[in-house]
Each structure stands twice: as structure tokens, then as C-alpha cells.
Design a protein around this motif. Structure first.
Motif, PDB file in Angstrom:
ATOM      1  N   VAL A  78       0.842  -1.354  -0.117  1.00  0.00           N
ATOM      2  CA  VAL A  78      -0.077  -0.143  -0.072  1.00  0.00           C
ATOM      3  C   VAL A  78       0.921   1.430   0.097  1.00  0.00           C
ATOM      4  O   VAL A  78       0.680   2.199  -0.587  1.00  0.00           O
ATOM      5  CB  VAL A  78      -0.957   0.342   1.202  1.00  0.00           C
ATOM      6  CG1 VAL A  78      -1.674   1.313   1.275  1.00  0.00           C
ATOM      7  CG2 VAL A  78      -1.885  -1.180   1.196  1.00  0.00           C
ATOM      8  N   HIS A  81       2.829   1.504  -3.597  1.00  0.00           N
ATOM      9  CA  HIS A  81       1.999   1.549  -4.897  1.00  0.00           C
ATOM     10  C   HIS A  81       1.497   2.906  -4.734  1.00  0.00           C
ATOM     11  O   HIS A  81       1.070   3.612  -5.916  1.00  0.00           O
ATOM     12  CB  HIS A  81       0.893   0.638  -4.726  1.00  0.00           C
ATOM     13  CG  HIS A  81       0.235   0.444  -6.141  1.00  0.00           C
ATOM     14  ND1 HIS A  81       0.705  -0.577  -7.119  1.00  0.00           N
ATOM     15  CD2 HIS A  81      -0.626   1.146  -6.634  1.00  0.00           C
ATOM     16  CE1 HIS A  81      -0.167  -0.377  -8.077  1.00  0.00           C
ATOM     17  NE2 HIS A  81      -0.989   0.580  -7.833  1.00  0.00           N
ATOM     18  N   THR A  82       1.045   3.678  -3.597  1.00  0.00           N
ATOM     19  CA  THR A  82       0.177   4.776  -3.675  1.00  0.00           C
ATOM     20  C   THR A  82       1.374   5.948  -3.523  1.00  0.00           C
ATOM     21  O   THR A  82       0.982   7.236  -3.728  1.00  0.00           O
ATOM     22  CB  THR A  82      -0.802   4.976  -2.551  1.00  0.00           C
ATOM     23  OG1 THR A  82      -0.026   4.880  -1.251  1.00  0.00           O
ATOM     24  CG2 THR A  82      -1.631   3.764  -2.577  1.00  0.00           C
ATOM     25  N   ASP A 156      -5.472  12.175   0.094  1.00  0.00           N
ATOM     26  CA  ASP A 156      -4.362  11.582  -1.051  1.00  0.00           C
ATOM     27  C   ASP A 156      -4.579  10.218  -1.200  1.00  0.00           C
ATOM     28  O   ASP A 156      -3.993   9.513  -1.915  1.00  0.00           O
ATOM     29  CB  ASP A 156      -2.855  11.883  -0.481  1.00  0.00           C
ATOM     30  CG  ASP A 156      -2.669  13.576  -0.323  1.00  0.00           C
ATOM     31  OD1 ASP A 156      -2.479  14.464  -1.575  1.00  0.00           O
ATOM     32  OD2 ASP A 156      -2.438  14.216   0.692  1.00  0.00           O
ATOM     33  N   LEU A 157      -5.052   9.609  -0.044  1.00  0.00           N
ATOM     34  CA  LEU A 157      -5.335   8.236   0.262  1.00  0.00           C
ATOM     35  C   LEU A 157      -6.618   7.795   0.872  1.00  0.00           C
ATOM     36  O   LEU A 157      -6.590   8.466   1.854  1.00  0.00           O
ATOM     37  CB  LEU A 157      -4.083   7.450   0.835  1.00  0.00           C
ATOM     38  CG  LEU A 157      -4.089   5.950   1.121  1.00  0.00           C
ATOM     39  CD1 LEU A 157      -4.382   5.082  -0.235  1.00  0.00           C
ATOM     40  CD2 LEU A 157      -2.847   5.519   1.740  1.00  0.00           C
ATOM     41  N   TRP A 181      -5.442   8.195  -4.156  1.00  0.00           N
ATOM     42  CA  TRP A 181      -5.666   6.966  -4.482  1.00  0.00           C
ATOM     43  C   TRP A 181      -6.872   6.208  -3.590  1.00  0.00           C
ATOM     44  O   TRP A 181      -6.870   6.727  -2.238  1.00  0.00           O
ATOM     45  CB  TRP A 181      -4.290   6.104  -4.144  1.00  0.00           C
ATOM     46  CG  TRP A 181      -3.116   6.162  -5.138  1.00  0.00           C
ATOM     47  CD1 TRP A 181      -2.247   7.241  -5.287  1.00  0.00           C
ATOM     48  CD2 TRP A 181      -3.091   5.481  -6.377  1.00  0.00           C
ATOM     49  NE1 TRP A 181      -1.358   7.160  -6.493  1.00  0.00           N
ATOM     50  CE2 TRP A 181      -2.197   6.040  -6.952  1.00  0.00           C
ATOM     51  CE3 TRP A 181      -3.862   4.069  -6.744  1.00  0.00           C
ATOM     52  CZ2 TRP A 181      -1.678   5.338  -8.159  1.00  0.00           C
ATOM     53  CZ3 TRP A 181      -3.532   3.647  -7.952  1.00  0.00           C
ATOM     54  CH2 TRP A 181      -2.159   4.183  -8.545  1.00  0.00           C
ATOM     55  N   ALA A 183      -7.441   2.570  -2.003  1.00  0.00           N
ATOM     56  CA  ALA A 183      -6.890   1.402  -1.858  1.00  0.00           C
ATOM     57  C   ALA A 183      -7.671   0.658  -0.948  1.00  0.00           C
ATOM     58  O   ALA A 183      -8.424   0.818   0.001  1.00  0.00           O
ATOM     59  CB  ALA A 183      -5.349   1.317  -1.096  1.00  0.00           C
ATOM     60  N   PHE A 239      -6.273  -1.030  -6.082  1.00  0.00           N
ATOM     61  CA  PHE A 239      -5.924   0.143  -6.073  1.00  0.00           C
ATOM     62  C   PHE A 239      -6.553   0.733  -7.370  1.00  0.00           C
ATOM     63  O   PHE A 239      -6.787   0.347  -8.319  1.00  0.00           O
ATOM     64  CB  PHE A 239      -4.246   0.334  -6.332  1.00  0.00           C
ATOM     65  CG  PHE A 239      -3.384  -0.336  -5.273  1.00  0.00           C
ATOM     66  CD1 PHE A 239      -3.301   0.446  -4.003  1.00  0.00           C
ATOM     67  CD2 PHE A 239      -2.891  -1.575  -5.237  1.00  0.00           C
ATOM     68  CE1 PHE A 239      -2.480  -0.151  -3.052  1.00  0.00           C
ATOM     69  CE2 PHE A 239      -2.229  -1.911  -4.251  1.00  0.00           C
ATOM     70  CZ  PHE A 239      -1.966  -1.153  -3.041  1.00  0.00           C
ATOM     71  N   ARG A 241      -7.242   5.063  -8.902  1.00  0.00           N
ATOM     72  CA  ARG A 241      -6.710   6.318  -8.929  1.00  0.00           C
ATOM     73  C   ARG A 241      -7.536   7.331  -9.358  1.00  0.00           C
ATOM     74  O   ARG A 241      -8.252   7.145 -10.437  1.00  0.00           O
ATOM     75  CB  ARG A 241      -5.540   6.661  -9.359  1.00  0.00           C
ATOM     76  CG  ARG A 241      -4.651   7.869  -9.198  1.00  0.00           C
ATOM     77  CD  ARG A 241      -2.944   8.034  -9.696  1.00  0.00           C
ATOM     78  NE  ARG A 241      -2.283   9.042  -8.979  1.00  0.00           N
ATOM     79  CZ  ARG A 241      -1.231   9.286  -9.327  1.00  0.00           C
ATOM     80  NH1 ARG A 241      -0.874   8.852 -10.623  1.00  0.00           N
ATOM     81  NH2 ARG A 241      -0.522  10.418  -8.941  1.00  0.00           N
TER      82      ARG A 241
END
Length: 243
Positions: A78, A81-82, A156-157, A181, A183, A239, A241
């Protein structure tokens, strides 16, 4: 906060002013407070302990748990990838004992912020204590069902460890920054498949599903070979985006 390691390799994390006691003896608080990282100290039984500086993994190894936690191979996937980094804003849902929230808080640093949602009051309380004990101040634990609404924006996530995460993908899309992202951790492939289809329908990009397997090697006198046991399936990671 200091960590001591006993002769058996067992870890203990201590706060300033705290006395240590185990079956290997007692070390008074003054000795521990005056010890520096790298020092060795003796208990009243003459047993040796090493003073170490704990990192996030040391703390998670010994923190209070009332449930299973994500393993390092999935947490690392995680984070990598992000591209999570300093000053990022994160929402995490399904706090549990707080393992991945602690990793998020550790990575985003004091300029970042993590908001973690947990529907169960008992789990939320355990997570709060774990976060307080580690001494990190950029994580807010919310005893709330995230499906009642995401309070934050410009994120952001958003990380979801929920039975039906796809039910809130529309609100996730609204709450993310452009480039942010989503996730998802899914123990079962059906959850991951539905999440993929819903994310695609809503207009997410770069949608992928991964299963990460971890297998170590053992070094023998005769040579090197894969270990018989491995960290196999734990869950699937999706994931997606916002672009």
C-alpha cells in the motif's frame, strides 16, 4: 520511549520513569532513564538487557491486539504503490488495533494527518491507547461508521478494510484529491472483483488487483533453498486512482 531486548530476544517498550520487571529480574526506572541506546543493563538477578531505539515494527510486534492486523507485505504494498509521503492526508477505515494507521502516521510525518474510522468502540479504544503509547500525534481515531459519511476532503489516500467497501466508492471519489488513491484490502476475491467493477464504472483509473506472496530463503551448509513455510495468502489489494 526506549526498548529493551532480553537474552531470549524478547522485546519490551518502556516509557520514561517506568520500572521494568519480568521473570529475568527487575531494573529500576533510574537505571533505565540514564541508559543510552546501545548500552547493556543488568537486572537484580544479574541478567543482561540491551537498550535499543524502537521503530514502528518493533512497537507493532508487542502492542495490544484484540483482532488480526495487516501483515507487513500488504502494508508495504500500500505504501509503495500509492507513493504516500510527507504531509499527505489519509483516511483509513477499519482501524482494528491501529497497525496500518500507525504506519500511515509514521510515513506522512508531523505535517501530515491520518483519520482512522472504527465502528466498534472497544477496538477504537485499543487503537487510541496503542497510538498514544507509540507517541505519535498526527492520527485521529474516530469511533464512527464511515458509511455514515467521510468528514474529510482533499485526501491523498483512502484505505478501506471493510466487508463491502464498494458501497462508499462514490463518496470516496468526491473526497480524494485529483491524483489521490483508493486502496482496498479484501480477504476474498469476490469483494475485490465487485470493487474493481464499481470503481471502473465510477471513472477511477489505473485499477489493479494484487495478491502479494512472501517466501524467505534459508541458508544451509549445503546451499541456499526456499523455506518450506511462507507468508502466503492474506488478502487481495485493489488500487484505483482519481484522475
Amino acid at each position: 520511549m526506549k526498548m529493551i531486548l532480553d537474552e531470549r530476544g524478547k522485546k519490551y517498550v518502556l516509557k520514561p520513569g517506568e520500572e521494568f520487571s519480568s521473570d529475568l529480574g527487575i531494573i529500576n526506572a533510574e537505571v533505565l532513564d540514564n541508559a543510552q541506546v546501545g548500552d547493556e543493563v543488568k537486572s537484580h538477578l544479574g541478567r543482561t538487557f540491551k537498550i535499543m531505539k524502537p521503530n514502528i515494527n518493533d512497537f507493532i510486534d508487542i502492542m495490544d491486539r484484540r483482532c488480526s492486523i495487516l501483515v507487513q507485505k500488504d502494508i508495504g504494498q500500500v505504501l509503495a504503490h500509492t507513493g504516500l509521503g510527507s504531509a499527505s492526508r489519509v483516511v483509513d477505515a477499519g482501524t482494528g488495533a491501529g497497525a496500518i494507521a500507525l504506519n500511515f502516521g509514521n510515513v506522512v510525518g508531523p505535517e501530515g494527518q491520518v483519520y482512522t474510522y472504527e465502528i466498534r468502540e472497544d477496538f477504537a479504544e485499543v487503537a487510541r491507547k496503542n497510538i498514544e503509547n507509540f507517541g505519535i500525534e498526527n492520527i485521529e481515531v474516530k469511533n464512527k461508521n464511515i458509511k455514515e459519511g467521510i468528514d474529510e476532503d482533499n485526501l491523498d489516500l483512502i484505505f478501506l478494510d471493510l466487508p463491502k467497501p464498494y458501497e462508499i466508492f462514490e463518496e470516496v471519489l468526491e473526497s480524494l484529491n485529483v491524483g489521490g488513491w483508493l486502496a482496498v484490502y479484501a480477504p476474498y476475491i469476490g469483494q475485490a472483483e465487485i470493487s474493481y467493477r464499481v470503481a471502473k464504472k465510477l471513472g477511477f483509473y489505473d485499477i489493479e488487483i494484487f495478491e502479494t506472496l512472501e517466501r524467505g530463503l534459508e541458508v544451509r551448509q549445503q546451499g541456499v533453498r526456499p523455506k518450506t513455510r511462507m507468508v502466503g495468502h492474506s488478502g487481495y489489494l485493489l488500487f484505483a486512482r482519481k484522475l
